[in-house]
Motif scaffolding. Structure first.
Motif, mmCIF file in Angstrom:
data_model
loop_
_atom_site.group_PDB
_atom_site.id
_atom_site.type_symbol
_atom_site.label_atom_id
_atom_site.label_comp_id
_atom_site.label_asym_id
_atom_site.label_seq_id
_atom_site.Cartn_x
_atom_site.Cartn_y
_atom_site.Cartn_z
ATOM 1 N N LEU A 163 0.827 -1.206 0.000
ATOM 2 C CA LEU A 163 0.000 0.000 0.000
ATOM 3 C C LEU A 163 0.863 1.259 0.000
ATOM 4 O O LEU A 163 0.609 2.204 -0.767
ATOM 5 C CB LEU A 163 -0.917 -0.014 1.224
ATOM 6 C CG LEU A 163 -1.868 1.182 1.380
ATOM 7 C CD1 LEU A 163 -2.835 1.261 0.206
ATOM 8 C CD2 LEU A 163 -2.634 1.086 2.697
ATOM 9 N N ILE A 164 1.893 1.268 0.838
ATOM 10 C CA ILE A 164 2.781 2.437 0.905
ATOM 11 C C ILE A 164 3.489 2.641 -0.432
ATOM 12 O O ILE A 164 3.573 3.770 -0.939
ATOM 13 C CB ILE A 164 3.814 2.277 2.036
ATOM 14 C CG1 ILE A 164 3.122 2.212 3.394
ATOM 15 C CG2 ILE A 164 4.814 3.444 2.017
ATOM 16 C CD1 ILE A 164 4.040 1.772 4.525
ATOM 17 N N ALA A 165 4.008 1.556 -1.007
ATOM 18 C CA ALA A 165 4.726 1.654 -2.283
ATOM 19 C C ALA A 165 3.824 2.199 -3.379
ATOM 20 O O ALA A 165 4.223 3.090 -4.147
ATOM 21 C CB ALA A 165 5.282 0.291 -2.670
ATOM 22 N N LEU A 174 13.320 18.051 -0.615
ATOM 23 C CA LEU A 174 13.494 16.955 0.335
ATOM 24 C C LEU A 174 12.308 15.999 0.281
ATOM 25 O O LEU A 174 12.464 14.785 0.448
ATOM 26 C CB LEU A 174 13.652 17.513 1.754
ATOM 27 C CG LEU A 174 13.962 16.495 2.857
ATOM 28 C CD1 LEU A 174 15.344 15.875 2.646
ATOM 29 C CD2 LEU A 174 13.888 17.150 4.233
ATOM 30 N N THR A 175 11.125 16.540 0.041
ATOM 31 C CA THR A 175 9.920 15.715 -0.055
ATOM 32 C C THR A 175 10.054 14.656 -1.142
ATOM 33 O O THR A 175 9.759 13.474 -0.920
ATOM 34 C CB THR A 175 8.696 16.597 -0.364
ATOM 35 O OG1 THR A 175 8.431 17.427 0.759
ATOM 36 C CG2 THR A 175 7.468 15.749 -0.660
ATOM 37 N N ILE A 176 10.487 15.062 -2.320
ATOM 38 C CA ILE A 176 10.614 14.127 -3.442
ATOM 39 C C ILE A 176 11.701 13.103 -3.154
ATOM 40 O O ILE A 176 11.504 11.891 -3.325
ATOM 41 C CB ILE A 176 10.914 14.883 -4.749
ATOM 42 C CG1 ILE A 176 9.753 15.810 -5.104
ATOM 43 C CG2 ILE A 176 11.188 13.898 -5.890
ATOM 44 C CD1 ILE A 176 8.444 15.114 -5.370
ATOM 45 N N LEU A 177 12.861 13.562 -2.718
ATOM 46 C CA LEU A 177 13.970 12.652 -2.427
ATOM 47 C C LEU A 177 13.572 11.605 -1.394
ATOM 48 O O LEU A 177 13.856 10.410 -1.559
ATOM 49 C CB LEU A 177 15.174 13.447 -1.911
ATOM 50 C CG LEU A 177 15.883 14.351 -2.917
ATOM 51 C CD1 LEU A 177 16.930 15.200 -2.202
ATOM 52 C CD2 LEU A 177 16.546 13.530 -4.016
ATOM 53 N N THR A 178 12.895 12.030 -0.339
ATOM 54 C CA THR A 178 12.567 11.121 0.748
ATOM 55 C C THR A 178 11.451 10.160 0.355
ATOM 56 O O THR A 178 11.484 8.983 0.731
ATOM 57 C CB THR A 178 12.183 11.910 2.008
ATOM 58 O OG1 THR A 178 13.203 12.878 2.287
ATOM 59 C CG2 THR A 178 12.040 10.986 3.204
ATOM 60 N N ASN A 179 10.475 10.635 -0.399
ATOM 61 C CA ASN A 179 9.427 9.733 -0.860
ATOM 62 C C ASN A 179 9.966 8.713 -1.857
ATOM 63 O O ASN A 179 9.516 7.561 -1.871
ATOM 64 C CB ASN A 179 8.262 10.524 -1.462
ATOM 65 C CG ASN A 179 7.254 10.946 -0.416
ATOM 66 O OD1 ASN A 179 6.348 10.194 -0.065
ATOM 67 N ND2 ASN A 179 7.411 12.155 0.099
ATOM 68 N N VAL A 180 10.908 9.109 -2.688
ATOM 69 C CA VAL A 180 11.565 8.139 -3.574
ATOM 70 C C VAL A 180 12.300 7.090 -2.745
ATOM 71 O O VAL A 180 12.237 5.887 -3.039
ATOM 72 C CB VAL A 180 12.530 8.843 -4.554
ATOM 73 C CG1 VAL A 180 13.411 7.814 -5.273
ATOM 74 C CG2 VAL A 180 11.753 9.660 -5.575
ATOM 75 N N LEU A 181 12.988 7.530 -1.694
ATOM 76 C CA LEU A 181 13.676 6.601 -0.802
ATOM 77 C C LEU A 181 12.695 5.609 -0.186
ATOM 78 O O LEU A 181 12.950 4.389 -0.159
ATOM 79 C CB LEU A 181 14.397 7.385 0.299
ATOM 80 C CG LEU A 181 15.102 6.571 1.382
ATOM 81 C CD1 LEU A 181 16.210 5.721 0.788
ATOM 82 C CD2 LEU A 181 15.660 7.499 2.465
ATOM 83 N N VAL A 182 11.558 6.087 0.295
ATOM 84 C CA VAL A 182 10.536 5.209 0.880
ATOM 85 C C VAL A 182 9.995 4.252 -0.165
ATOM 86 O O VAL A 182 9.854 3.048 0.088
ATOM 87 C CB VAL A 182 9.391 6.049 1.486
ATOM 88 C CG1 VAL A 182 8.200 5.160 1.836
ATOM 89 C CG2 VAL A 182 9.872 6.784 2.724
#
Length: 218
Positions: free
Chosen positions: A15-17, A53-61
């Motif tokens: 779901l998160i992915a 930072l939002t984009i980078l971190t969401n890509v990481l997740v």
């Protein structure tokens, strides 16, 4: 662990992915054309998007969840399975959610697909990943000193944002805008955010210790 118990974390990861990838792709599909209309090249527009930072971190997740779902036994899967790594990823996305909802929510009242994407990136994914960490992540071995290591990511981002801003004049967030605020105030803002980040990290370690002690007494 029975089959139903083992299935729950995988369903939550899925779901998160799905939400994270949808929100990231939607954000790119909306923002990149707007940047192209301003005269940027495609490469410049994509590079601008990765300044947040939002984009980078969401890509990481999204990458972490995808790897844990599809290749959990691979080297990347083993890396993302480490308690310290999963806690760091949780800390980063939690910081994104808190930072946006406490400081930036009223700056850009979006509608339609842009609103869905924005809420996914800043609210839904952070909440769901924190839930995943709280319920299913092994927290064995986490220590307060790990919090110092986790500071590398926000510090590296800040340095990158300052270097990019000095060369292009683009600062992704108003509290980092040296042009408007000056270096002294931006450094003060960064220091306060870093302290907040460190306090949250220590809080997560304390939660992990509490959960371990809870399990030990069951």
């Amino acid at each position: 662990m029975n089959k139903n118990t083992a299935l729950a974390p995988r369903l939550l990861l899925l779901l998160i992915a799905l939400i994270a990838w949808f929100a990231i792709i939607s954000q790119f599909s909306i923002s990149v054309p707007l940047l192209l209309a301003k005269g940027m090249t495609y490469g410049e527009a994509v590079w601008r998007m990765f300044g947040y930072l939002t984009i980078l971190t969401n890509v990481l997740v999204a990458v972490a969840c995808t790897v844990l779902l599809l290749k959990p036994e691979s080297l990347p899967g083993q890396y993302f399975s480490r308690p310290g790594v999963q806690t760091a990823v949780t800390l980063y996305i939690l910081f994104v959610g808190l930072g946006y909802n406490l400081l930036l929510r009223n700056h850009a009242p979006f509608t339609g697909l842009h609103r869905l994407s924005d809420e996914g990136l800043h609210t839904v994914v952070p909440l769901l990943y924190v839930l995943y960490w709280s319920l299913f992540v092994n927290k064995q071995g986490l220590q307060a000193k790990d919090s110092l290591l986790w500071l590398i990511y926000p510090l590296a981002y800040f340095v990158m944002a300052m270097l990019r801003g000095s060369s292009s004049g683009f600062y992704p967030y108003p509290f980092l805008n040296v042009t408007n605020l000056g270096y002294a105030r931006v450094m003060g803002n960064a220091a306060m955010l870093l302290v907040g980040f460190f306090v949250i990290a220590l809080g997560m370690v304390a939660v992990a210790r509490f959960k371990r002690s809870e399990l030990a007494t069951d």
